[in-house]
Design a protein around this motif. Structure first.
Motif, PDB file in Angstrom:
ATOM      1  N   GLU A 159       0.833  -1.197   0.000  1.00  0.00           N
ATOM      2  CA  GLU A 159       0.000   0.000   0.000  1.00  0.00           C
ATOM      3  C   GLU A 159       0.877   1.259   0.000  1.00  0.00           C
ATOM      4  O   GLU A 159       0.536   2.261  -0.638  1.00  0.00           O
ATOM      5  CB  GLU A 159      -0.937  -0.003   1.203  1.00  0.00           C
ATOM      6  CG  GLU A 159      -2.053  -1.035   1.122  1.00  0.00           C
ATOM      7  CD  GLU A 159      -3.056  -0.744   0.003  1.00  0.00           C
ATOM      8  OE1 GLU A 159      -3.044   0.370  -0.555  1.00  0.00           O
ATOM      9  OE2 GLU A 159      -3.855  -1.647  -0.308  1.00  0.00           O
ATOM     10  N   PRO A 218      -7.415  -7.487   4.562  1.00  0.00           N
ATOM     11  CA  PRO A 218      -8.151  -6.216   4.447  1.00  0.00           C
ATOM     12  C   PRO A 218      -7.709  -5.194   5.498  1.00  0.00           C
ATOM     13  O   PRO A 218      -7.601  -3.991   5.198  1.00  0.00           O
ATOM     14  CB  PRO A 218      -9.610  -6.633   4.644  1.00  0.00           C
ATOM     15  CG  PRO A 218      -9.653  -8.057   4.206  1.00  0.00           C
ATOM     16  CD  PRO A 218      -8.344  -8.636   4.665  1.00  0.00           C
ATOM     17  N   ALA A 219      -7.459  -5.651   6.724  1.00  0.00           N
ATOM     18  CA  ALA A 219      -7.013  -4.738   7.774  1.00  0.00           C
ATOM     19  C   ALA A 219      -5.623  -4.203   7.474  1.00  0.00           C
ATOM     20  O   ALA A 219      -5.333  -3.025   7.708  1.00  0.00           O
ATOM     21  CB  ALA A 219      -7.017  -5.458   9.127  1.00  0.00           C
ATOM     22  N   GLN A 245      -4.366  -3.751   4.525  1.00  0.00           N
ATOM     23  CA  GLN A 245      -4.559  -2.742   3.475  1.00  0.00           C
ATOM     24  C   GLN A 245      -5.029  -1.421   4.067  1.00  0.00           C
ATOM     25  O   GLN A 245      -4.535  -0.354   3.694  1.00  0.00           O
ATOM     26  CB  GLN A 245      -5.586  -3.241   2.451  1.00  0.00           C
ATOM     27  CG  GLN A 245      -5.074  -4.299   1.498  1.00  0.00           C
ATOM     28  CD  GLN A 245      -6.090  -4.591   0.413  1.00  0.00           C
ATOM     29  OE1 GLN A 245      -6.962  -5.430   0.582  1.00  0.00           O
ATOM     30  NE2 GLN A 245      -5.974  -3.886  -0.697  1.00  0.00           N
ATOM     31  N   GLN A 246      -5.966  -1.501   4.975  1.00  0.00           N
ATOM     32  CA  GLN A 246      -6.517  -0.293   5.593  1.00  0.00           C
ATOM     33  C   GLN A 246      -5.443   0.483   6.343  1.00  0.00           C
ATOM     34  O   GLN A 246      -5.310   1.704   6.188  1.00  0.00           O
ATOM     35  CB  GLN A 246      -7.658  -0.679   6.536  1.00  0.00           C
ATOM     36  CG  GLN A 246      -8.343   0.505   7.197  1.00  0.00           C
ATOM     37  CD  GLN A 246      -9.440   0.065   8.148  1.00  0.00           C
ATOM     38  OE1 GLN A 246      -9.675  -1.123   8.364  1.00  0.00           O
ATOM     39  NE2 GLN A 246     -10.134   1.027   8.730  1.00  0.00           N
ATOM     40  N   LYS A 271      -2.866   1.952   3.745  1.00  0.00           N
ATOM     41  CA  LYS A 271      -3.373   3.112   3.007  1.00  0.00           C
ATOM     42  C   LYS A 271      -3.360   4.362   3.867  1.00  0.00           C
ATOM     43  O   LYS A 271      -2.955   5.441   3.410  1.00  0.00           O
ATOM     44  CB  LYS A 271      -4.799   2.835   2.518  1.00  0.00           C
ATOM     45  CG  LYS A 271      -4.890   1.886   1.334  1.00  0.00           C
ATOM     46  CD  LYS A 271      -6.353   1.653   0.948  1.00  0.00           C
ATOM     47  CE  LYS A 271      -6.445   0.677  -0.224  1.00  0.00           C
ATOM     48  NZ  LYS A 271      -7.862   0.384  -0.586  1.00  0.00           N
ATOM     49  N   ALA A 272      -3.807   4.228   5.098  1.00  0.00           N
ATOM     50  CA  ALA A 272      -3.844   5.380   5.993  1.00  0.00           C
ATOM     51  C   ALA A 272      -2.434   5.893   6.270  1.00  0.00           C
ATOM     52  O   ALA A 272      -2.181   7.106   6.262  1.00  0.00           O
ATOM     53  CB  ALA A 272      -4.543   5.004   7.297  1.00  0.00           C
TER      54      ALA A 272
END
Length: 361
Positions: free
Chosen positions: A19, A341-342, A344-345, A348-349
């Motif tokens: 990411e 998914p976590a 990725q989150q 990204k942040a």
């Protein structure tokens, strides 16, 4: 300016790194005006260990970050295929996961025909820039930073055990052969078999310093000119979790220490590599190392810096880690495929907050 991209090991947490790399690629595309630009167009040397070796080699192969991330999302669970219950007990005690699915995945990606029938070698022309992959030779107990540099000592084509003739997929698979998780990878050199395991159990799970030294030390025959305006190293981690032990003495039994001490040693060495890079280089960006040292951004230590340095990583204190894992259990694990998914989150942040174009150019 010569540019190095260094990528830490960390299993499936490589999704966090991807990411960050995706944000980097997006910024560079906007800056260059080339919507199809890839990181191999910008960096001159890619260095990676373990999952970082997969990503670094894919990038050096000319792949976009988006396509690599898609591979992780599609094949992440396949890479961590548990050994079957009917496997002999002796074999089950060696590793948790089958090596075959990961090997087949790498064979297909790093082949000349795209199907795995014609394996590319370490000297493949498909590698667009310099590549460094860290492995550990389990047979003789030494760290092997393997490169595709034709001038490297053990890359002499006249040698019967020339490293350049090793299949590329085997180099990457060896770097990902984390003990307990995967079986070692066997590579035959001059008719002699050697066993290789994850580069994460060398001092170079964070390969920043060995990449920088490979570029500048005369023994490695790359001979880049030193200076913060001559070399830029961008180092990307896979998140750092506290290796602190609980205060309850009753938990400090033999089995607990057997599991926690190797992790603590790996974490400490990786931290030290980052610390040394900030001391020997001119640090442009990086999180605080600790409350005494700070981040060393802009610190003048005397003498000439060998390179300019950017470090992207997110660290969690013991308390922060406990709070995070209370919400997302096992997020810190190398094989936490359910947590993609976590990851990725979080990635990204972090990338939106920290990655800047001026760090890259």
């Amino acid at each position: 300016m010569k540019r190095i991209l260094s990528l830490d090991g960390g299993g499936i947490r490589g999704v966090f790194s991807l990411e960050i790399l995706l944000r980097m690629e997006t910024l560079l595309r906007e800056w260059s005006g080339k919507p199809d630009m890839v990181l191999a167009d910008h960096f001159d040397l890619f260095a990676g260990t373990s999952t970082g070796a997969i990503i670094a080699t894919c990038l050096c192969w000319g792949m976009s970050v988006e396509s690599i991330l898609e591979l992780y999302l599609k094949f992440g669970k396949t890479m961590f295929t548990p050994v079957p219950w009917y496997r002999p007990i002796k074999k089950m005690l060696v590793s948790r996961y089958q090596a075959k699915p990961l090997s087949e995945f790498l064979q297909k990606v790093f082949s000349n025909d795209g199907d795995g029938n014609d394996p590319a070698l370490l000297d493949s022309d498909r590698l667009r820039k310099g590549l460094l992959v860290v492995v550990r030779n389990l047979t003789n107990g030494s760290a092997w930073p393997l490169t595709n540099n034709p001038e490297a000592c053990f890359n002499n084509q006249c040698l019967p055990d020339c490293n350049l003739k090793i299949p590329l997929w085997k180099v990457v698979r060896a770097s990902t052969a984390a003990p307990v998780y995967f079986d070692p990878e066997e590579i035959v050199l001059n008719k002699k078999p050697y066993l290789f395991v994850d580069g994460g159990i060398t001092p170079y799970n964070n390969p920043t310093m060995i990449a920088g030294l490979t570029a500048v030390l005369p023994c490695y025959n790359m001979n880049w000119e030193t200076g913060p305006d001559k070399i830029r190293i961008v180092s990307v981690g896979t998140m750092r979790f506290s290796s602190g032990l609980p205060s309850e003495a009753q938990r400090l039994w033999l089995g607990y220490n057997a599991e926690s001490i190797p992790t603590a040693l790996m974490d400490g060495v990786a931290w030290q590599q980052d610390f040394l890079a900030r001391c020997l280089g001119e640090c442009i960006h990086g999180e605080k190392l600790d409350s005494e040292i700070g981040d060393l951004v802009g610190a003048k230590l005397g003498g000439r810096s060998w390179f300019s340095y950017v470090r992207y990583n997110k660290s969690y204190s013991l308390q922060a880690m406990r709070e995070l894992l209370a919400e997302r259990s096992n997020l810190a694990a190398l094989d936490a495929v359910h947590a993609i998914p976590a990851l990725q989150q979080v990635g990204k942040a972090y990338a939106a907050e920290n990655v800047r174009l001026e760090h890259l150019v």
